[in-house]
Scaffold this active site. Structure first.
Site, short mmCIF file in Angstrom:
data_model
loop_
_atom_site.label_atom_id
_atom_site.label_comp_id
_atom_site.label_asym_id
_atom_site.label_seq_id
_atom_site.Cartn_x
_atom_site.Cartn_y
_atom_site.Cartn_z
N LYS A 183 1.00 4.08 -2.87
CA LYS A 183 0.65 5.50 -2.50
C LYS A 183 1.67 6.28 -2.84
CE LYS A 183 -3.80 5.05 -1.44
NZ LYS A 183 -4.75 5.43 -2.41
N TYR B 207 0.66 -1.17 -0.01
CA TYR B 207 0.03 0.05 0.09
C TYR B 207 0.91 1.15 0.02
CZ TYR B 207 -4.01 3.07 1.55
OH TYR B 207 -4.75 4.02 1.66
#
Length: 255
Positions: free
Chosen positions: A160, A156
């Site tokens: 991002k 993640y």
């Protein structure tokens, strides 16, 4: 280069069935845009579409796996046919597959990168054709404070952080065509995704939220509407000289 704008611009918001995406879709509709509400399952978009239509807005539910090239191309083609050429894109779709790096599988890593980063790229590539033809456009990518690093989220956090690099590059490439590209990076926001994280850690969502709130300078967790307001700013005509920026909406300083 054309300077003629449609009377009602068309926005595409991915991951818009719930949470931040739904709040953003509703906010953009209130700003006067027609909104394509995209999510993996079109039927899950019905509440968002209904909320927009109840306020007199125009919306279209579209099912789409944003990590799939064929589906993204078909989705944007349908939006153009049924709502009009999309010139606003909000890349919000995302999943989490948290794990410590020594336990994280290839699939857990690849699936998160696929939805967040590949998905944003595919959607931007499809929508920019309409934006450059119009000589105007807005892209807003949803990053996260996790881009700065977060235990158990190698996938993640990488996705991002990658979105921030994608944002700056697209801003450079698309700027000459009247398209701005910016990034909103939320901190702790109360959504179904964060509720699922609380459940995995074995605490109630209320306890989970309170724990985070104590670490946030403004002493509260964020709401989806907080993020929607930030996206709304970047989409406005008045924000046309703001591009390639990362805005942390986290109740305190980040970055």
């Amino acid at each position: 280069m054309s300077t003629t704008h449609p009377t009602r611009r068309v926005a595409v918001v991915t991951g818009a069935a719930r949470g931040i995406g739904a709040a953003t879709a509703v906010r953009l509709a209130r700003d006067g845009l027609a909104v394509a509400v995209l999510d993996l399952d079109a039927t899950a978009c019905a509440p968002t579409v209904a909320a927009i239509e109840q306020e007199g807005g125009r919306a279209l539910a579209v099912g789409c796996d944003v990590s799939d090239t064929g589906q993204t191309e078909a989705a944007i083609a349908r939006v153009a046919d049924e709502l009009g050429a999309p010139t606003v894109l909000v890349n919000n779709a995302g999943i989490i597959r948290d794990n410590l790096v020594f336990r994280m599988t290839d699939q857990e890593f690849d699936s998160v990168i696929g939805v967040h980063l590949r998905g944003a790229f595919l959607m931007a590539r499809a929508v920019q054709r309409h934006q450059t033809a119009a000589g105007w456009g807005r892209i807003v990518n949803l990053s996260s404070s996790a881009a700065l690093g977060n235990r158990g989220q190698a996938n993640y956090s990488s996705a991002k952080a990658g979105l921030q690099g994608l944002t700056k590059t697209l801003a450079i490439e698309l700027g000459p065509f009247g398209v701005t590209v910016n990034c909103v990076a939320p901190g702790f926001i109360a959504t179904e995704m964060t509720a699922a994280t609380a459940a995995r850690t074995g605490v109630t969502f209320e306890e989970f939220t309170e724990r985070y709130a104590r670490t946030i300078p403004v002493r509260r967790g964020g709401r989806p509407e907080d993020i929607a307001q930030a996206v709304s700013f970047f989409v406005r005509e008045e924000a046309g000289f703001v591009s390639g920026q990362i805005l942390y909406v986290a109740g305190g300083p980040k970055g």
